[in-house]
Design an enzyme around this catalytic site. Structure first.
Site, mmCIF file in Angstrom:
data_model
loop_
_atom_site.group_PDB
_atom_site.id
_atom_site.type_symbol
_atom_site.label_atom_id
_atom_site.label_comp_id
_atom_site.label_asym_id
_atom_site.label_seq_id
_atom_site.Cartn_x
_atom_site.Cartn_y
_atom_site.Cartn_z
ATOM 1 N N GLN A 1 0.841 -1.195 0.000
ATOM 2 C CA GLN A 1 0.000 0.000 0.000
ATOM 3 C C GLN A 1 0.875 1.244 0.000
ATOM 4 O O GLN A 1 1.721 1.389 0.885
ATOM 5 C CB GLN A 1 -0.852 -0.079 1.270
ATOM 6 C CG GLN A 1 -1.833 1.028 1.462
ATOM 7 C CD GLN A 1 -2.065 1.285 2.937
ATOM 8 O OE1 GLN A 1 -1.181 1.745 3.639
ATOM 9 N NE2 GLN A 1 -3.250 0.976 3.408
ATOM 10 N N SER B 1 0.834 6.592 2.844
ATOM 11 C CA SER B 1 1.464 7.603 3.706
ATOM 12 C C SER B 1 2.698 8.216 3.067
ATOM 13 O O SER B 1 3.415 7.574 2.304
ATOM 14 C CB SER B 1 1.886 6.971 5.030
ATOM 15 O OG SER B 1 0.767 6.577 5.755
ATOM 16 N N GLU C 1 -5.087 9.476 18.412
ATOM 17 C CA GLU C 1 -5.672 10.821 18.390
ATOM 18 C C GLU C 1 -6.750 10.909 17.305
ATOM 19 O O GLU C 1 -7.826 11.455 17.535
ATOM 20 C CB GLU C 1 -4.581 11.870 18.141
ATOM 21 C CG GLU C 1 -3.605 12.052 19.310
ATOM 22 C CD GLU C 1 -2.643 10.896 19.492
ATOM 23 O OE1 GLU C 1 -2.293 10.239 18.489
ATOM 24 O OE2 GLU C 1 -2.248 10.618 20.641
ATOM 25 N N SER D 1 4.701 -1.666 4.384
ATOM 26 C CA SER D 1 5.154 -3.011 4.732
ATOM 27 C C SER D 1 5.087 -3.877 3.477
ATOM 28 O O SER D 1 4.280 -3.637 2.577
ATOM 29 C CB SER D 1 4.321 -3.604 5.871
ATOM 30 O OG SER D 1 2.967 -3.552 5.566
ATOM 31 N N GLU E 1 -9.345 -2.003 6.433
ATOM 32 C CA GLU E 1 -8.224 -2.289 7.323
ATOM 33 C C GLU E 1 -8.714 -2.421 8.759
ATOM 34 O O GLU E 1 -8.269 -3.272 9.507
ATOM 35 C CB GLU E 1 -7.190 -1.162 7.222
ATOM 36 C CG GLU E 1 -5.939 -1.423 8.045
ATOM 37 C CD GLU E 1 -4.912 -0.301 7.912
ATOM 38 O OE1 GLU E 1 -5.313 0.817 7.558
ATOM 39 O OE2 GLU E 1 -3.738 -0.555 8.165
#
Lengths: 400, 395, 400, 395
Positions: free
Chosen positions: A119, A122, A370, A154, A237
């Site tokens: 994936q 990010s 958060e 990953s 996910e």
């Protein structure tokens, strides 16, 4: 999450199909990939997927009927842990947003494990704020040229394909200028570098894209609709997190056993009280997971699941920290700092210090604690959203 | 109105000019050399930084701070040594200052061991041969002294004997010769000096959670030893007490680093178009953390001042400072990792170096729980009696 | 906070003045108010105040020299606890913002205790957001007519005068339309009703103002400058908090003694561990207070003091909750629910349950813990301010 | 994939239609009568609300839920009784449902005491004469039974015997006559029934922290008593176990009230021109509180389901639910007071009624610490041995 309630008719039908598959392809004599292809063709790969793509359009809860029978018959499986992102994230996304041609082309090698997925979401500047991705995809005939840097990937060094989120329109507001692709990882424009973590190992990678090529035929969803597609992927996910584990499973079991076997000098009243509280909290989370699973037996996961992930992260961190103290002098030791590239995380297979350090990631990866608290506050409790300054501004004009 | 005063009310908790100067020069010396990448190199086997830093410390006269002037030391106070530990912690400096310049130096000073103290003042190093987590002389497990004066036994997880600046001398607690009574006291408890390079001395470095204070397992097999005259138990007590009192300043320094680094990062980092430090949930967490860290600094300074003044409140001050600073250092560095997001999890960012120092440092010279246990005795808050449950009475 | 450092010359001069006062007004034979007036005239009331108003313009740290000497001589004092708001808040405000005529008229009766003061700031709709006060003051010749409702007013039923914050310009943004007055409480337009709290007692009052009159001569500061004046008053309030108390003072001492004297059945390992942690935290706060006092010996208090108040509130709450558990069955009892109007709070004079309930107010009164965290984050740590939507809007147009 | 299952994996934690209906009708009945002002009146001596509410509960058949059908009860399950306690808690209803309809009813059912159970089913009340915090039959301090069958002794802080709906019968644990062995067992332990109105019975109401579950001190002086045949200790054990298992639902109900009331208030309340519930620091606290409260509900339902199913996991389930729900109820109501600002401190606002219920309720039938102690034994996590410190070894 539950095996309750499958209609008896479906079950009988499935059993018959399994019998037929096993009769036609004896696991003892059939080559592994051939067997997996046959299983796919029989619709027994993932029964909840539509017919023609390895499934039968049945409830997901019926899958164990197949898995258990095939397992008992000694049939090979598709080694799902090797391709977690493919099965858990890419497949649902392709099913929801892919064209028939894409589904035809991508799903079989994905399920059979011929193609491993990763994936590419990010970026250094886009963590919790995923919509801020800066990796650019520029049209070039019937293909796109992609340039940028991705992190926290990953399996990137093992992967054949990647789910890629890239910016195709810098003039649009940030959520509206993104497009979603299935990228071929085996090409010169893709460079994978191990990203070493505080544990010493490199479980993740950085991926540098330099004029990497992706065909427009590998675009998933419309141009500019990448944000919606990515959110669906992320939802998939989080489904996996928080199903009912056994009592004293995972970290709690390790620490409870550490208490039971610790030398008396390490067994302080302080550690005992903390352990009892964490035992209670673990059980509170376990029963909450049971209740959630019963609620969701039929329906889709809601934002309530966010509280489970929050709780698991907190517990893992507190338990592993307590374990360090329970070990006495041994809590000051570490097993190995060597840079390694493990295929998957193994929290119980390594030592105390590793668990302590690795657990720090539990409240960051897959949505920081958060962000999860925001989700609970806004979507479960109905409290007002955060003030947003970046909603209607062209991405290129945002401060960075 | 006249102030109601508490224990240790005369202790001054602010730095004086000498301390400020010392902090500034050490900070400069470290900033130039002690980069995160070089610190992290110790985890991959390159411990060369430690030696360079130690040389810099020696140049500044810092290992001599607690050595009495008559033995070539600076004869400075505990407050200055605490300041050194604080600044070293903020740079995650991999030097054995606590184990050698504080614990060993104080132990040797209590014994009046002039020769060895002179070595320390000149930049040499020493280490007490006990497990790193030990904090009470009562819990010492002595090694065996043979009739010929040699010593045998093993101690696991000793700090200050491995790494880039290993101890030049091991201070070894021993019982009387082969268990019999010795010359110095009724029970023969003594300290002897052993040289790591001598035959029969095996120092096996250990892979440590915190490689800036690496451990070793030490095995002595009829190692040559020199007895150090004096009251060994009192000396070890003094050394451990000084270590615990001043070690709190290292933990407070780690906590301070974590807070200030995190605040600085969040003042820059943007997410969702806003500076992340402007999100109120983080502001409130950082405000709470600020309060904890300020309190850690206060307890550490109070303990250092109590040691410097030989105040009767030292034992309480140490138990408070160790337990509070240990937990705050761990909390602050954990928050630093969390609030740096993924960045804090990377090998490149210094967060992990400080996290490991905090997590390990919190256990060195006694865990927070051990220090709170001490406190229970010191301030008359006895633990529950084991019989508390009472016997079944409906009979 | 500290008695260190007064110049010896000042001290000798003060001693001489005290001698002269005592010589001229023998405490044994002088009537109380007459002695207090004489002390005021001698500049020995509050030595840091300018000459002519009961002081000598000396450092505040010298006051104990006078107090100790007069106390030893058996002289009456001004019973400062009876007039805490007058001495702690009104006096600094009058000194900073009052005209010479106001200072001349108000300070003497304030210090001697002839006039008790209260504070009319908070309103049901203006708690943490004090600048939102809706009480209106409308000009009427050389006086103002005041109408509105105030809450959380301690001593209002005893008070002769009040510090009043009222809105004089609804068309201005909320911080700029306020004015500050010294209101005469003894008039028909002022109605005081006890405000009962969860403890059962009415430590505070509600005050209803209906066309209450205040002369323009009793205005403190300019029209529209009320916000600045009020902030100065609140700053004075917070100075008092957090000076160095003795070890095991207050709530910690009560709970530590409860442990020492508890029957063995109540002394659980859980309670012991919690008590030790709270003991450590109390001591951490005590040494922080010492350090802060040493820092501030010469200078003014900064926002760092907010962390002290935060810590004291937290501790008081945790300690009192632990005490309830330590009492066993007695923790389920209460001393008295009768509606009472105490002159002042007495945390140690009443029973366990009272302390538990009353301590809940510690994190609300005098600035909520939430507001204090904002102050620390913004003024100490330099983090960005909260997004404000009400800064430049006319008060009357704000949503309510 | 097939799910890895844990203990009690078959227990259903969701309400069925019967339970939903029961909740809705009770909620309606309470909403009409149980206003905060009337609840608060008990603190000023007016306990009339309790009787009215109890009548409403009797009309709905709720006190009979746990009474077996053969004794005129509903023979319903523990899950329904848990639902009643949950809803009663959300209204801070001052009725002795836990002490009478759960603890006493279960005790009497274990004894097969048909007559008294019939009274309960018809709306009568009973209370076990033990301190409110007791949760183990082993800790019962029995009263004295005289040769003439009368009973003497005193018990402090008993719940369910004072207030607007006092117990009609006291179930009194006694030892054998004047300490000698009795008829029913080797040791004479028995339960006897005593009527509060009889001579020699003194019930002195106590000013209680939670006046919705007021306490009394009870003194018996040769009070007439009727023995209840059967295994008294087992019956008391069963009664206390049911009370603890289901009491968790009352605590979870209090916590739920606190969360939902606070969220609703903060969705309306404005400060600084913004809805207060939009401030992120509060959002995050409420998100954490939501997680705690959801977990409390899950543990309470699990305990109720375990009791209903007579599951072997009941003891663990109860220890978990009691300790978790007690602390969450206290935390949630404390947060409610804080986040309502000054309003939550006032007598007029219902926050304080629930805070007091939580703080007191957390101790009733065993404190969180007591239940965690139970857990330590149940799940083999023994406390540290008192000798843990080890003896000084440097001798």
């Amino acid at each position: 999450m539950t095996t309750a309630g499958p209609a008896a008719g479906h079950r009988a039908d499935l059993e018959a199909r399994v019998d037929a598959l096993l009769a036609a392809h004896d696991p003892a004599t059939t080559e592994r990939q051939a067997f997996l292809d046959a299983r796919y063709d029989a619709g027994l790969a993932w029964v909840h997927v539509p017919e023609g793509h390895g499934g039968l359009g049945l409830p997901r809860a019926l899958q164990p009927v197949v898995d258990d029978r095939l397992g008992a018959a000694g049939a090979p499986d598709n080694d799902p842990r090797r391709n977690g992102i493919g099965l858990g994230m890419a497949a649902p996304t392709i099913l929801a947003f892919g064209t028939p041609a894409q589904q035809e082309r991508l799903l079989r090698p994905l399920w059979t494990g011929r193609e491993i997925w990763c994936q590419l979401f990010s970026e250094p500047g886009a963590g919790s704020d995923l919509a801020a991705v800066a990796t650019r995809a520029i049209p070039d005939g019937d293909r796109w040229r992609v340039t940028g840097q991705k992190v926290w990937t990953s399996s990137a060094h093992l992967a054949d394909r990647a789910l890629l989120l890239a910016r195709t329109d810098p003039d649009a507001p940030k959520h509206r200028g993104l497009t979603y692709f299935a990228l071929d990882m085996r090409q010169p424009g893709v460079e994978v570098r191990p990203l070493r973590q505080l544990t010493g190992e490199a479980e993740f990678n950085e991926v540098f894209l330099t004029d990497a090529v992706v065909d427009d035929a590998d675009r998933l969803g419309d141009v500019g609709a990448g944000w919606q597609v990515a959110n669906a992927t992320l939802m998939s996910e989080r489904v996996a997190i928080g199903s009912g584990a056994a009592r004293e499973a995972g970290m709690l079991g390790v620490v409870a056993d550490a208490w039971r076997t610790a030398p008396s000098g390490h067994r302080t009243a302080d550690a005992h009280q903390r352990l009892l509280r964490l035992w209670v909290e673990s059980e509170a989370l376990r029963t909450t997971g049971m209740r959630l699973a019963q609620k969701l037996a039929a329906g889709a996961p809601g934002p309530e699941g966010s509280a489970m992930k929050l709780g698991f992260a907190r517990l893992a961190q507190q338990l592993s920290s307590l374990e360090v103290e329970l070990r006495g002098d041994d809590g000051l030791r570490y097993d190995d700092w060597t840079l390694r590239r493990p295929d998957q995380v193994d929290m119980t297979g390594r030592d105390t210090g590793y668990r302590y350090l690795r657990a720090k990631g539990n409240s960051i990866e897959g949505g920081t604690s958060e962000v999860l608290r925001n989700i609970i506050a806004e979507r479960v409790l109905g409290l007002p959203s955060e003030h947003r300054v970046d909603k209607d501004v062209a991405w290129k004009d945002l401060p960075r | 109105m006249s102030a109601t005063t508490g224990a240790g009310a005369d202790l001054v908790l602010l730095p004086d000019d000498v301390e400020e100067d010392l902090r500034a020069s050490l900070d400069r010396a470290l900033a130039a050399r002690c980069t995160p990448a070089r610190v992290a190199a110790a985890y991959d086997g390159d411990e060369s930084l430690a030696g360079e830093l130690w040389t810099a410390l020696v140049d500044l006269g810092l290992p001599a701070l607690l050595v009495p002037e008559e033995h070539g030391g600076a004869g400075a106070g505990a407050r200055e040594a605490a300041a050194v530990l604080d600044v070293l912690a903020r740079h995650a400096a991999p030097v054995p200052y606590l184990s050698s310049a504080v614990v060993a130096a104080t132990t040797l000073t209590a014994l009046g061991a002039g020769g060895l103290l002179g070595d320390l003042a000149a930049g040499g190093t020493a280490a007490l041969l006990v497990p790193a987590t030990l904090h009470r002389a009562d819990d010492v497990v002595p090694l065996v002294r043979h009739d010929d004066g040699t010593v045998s036994g093993s101690v696991r997880s000793v700090t200050g004997v491995a790494g880039g600046v290993p101890a030049g001398v091991l201070l070894v607690p021993v019982a009387g010769p082969d268990g019999a009574d010795g010359a110095d006291g009724a029970d023969g408890a003594a300290l002897v000096a052993v040289r790591p390079g001598d035959p029969g001395v095996d120092v096996a470095p250990v892979v440590s959670l915190d490689m800036t204070a690496p451990l070793a397992d030490v095995r002595l097999d009829r190692a040559p030893a020199t007895e150090l005259p004096g009251d060994a138990r009192a000396a070890v007590s003094a050394g451990l007490a000084a270590g615990a009192a001043l070690g709190a300043s290292a933990l407070a320094g780690t906590a301070t680093w974590a807070l200030t680094t995190t605040v600085a990062y969040l003042q820059q980092r943007r997410q969702f178009g806003r500076v992340v430090g402007g999100y109120q949930a983080l502001k409130h967490r950082l405000a709470d953390l600020y309060a904890e860290v300020e309190q850690a600094t206060a307890t550490a300074r109070y303990a250092a001042a109590a040691l410097a003044a030989d105040d009767p409140d030292l034992a309480v001050a140490t138990a408070v400072a160790q337990s509070w600073c240990s937990e705050v250092a761990v909390h602050a560095t954990e928050e630093a990792v969390q609030l740096h997001g993924g960045l804090g999890m990377t090998w490149e960012h210094p967060c992990h170096l400080h996290l490991k120092r905090a997590r390990a440092g919190a256990l060195v010279l006694g865990s927070p729980a051990a220090h709170r246990d001490d406190l229970a005795t010191l301030v008359d808050l006895p633990p529950p009696h084991p019989d508390q449950g009472g016997s079944p009475s409906w009979t």
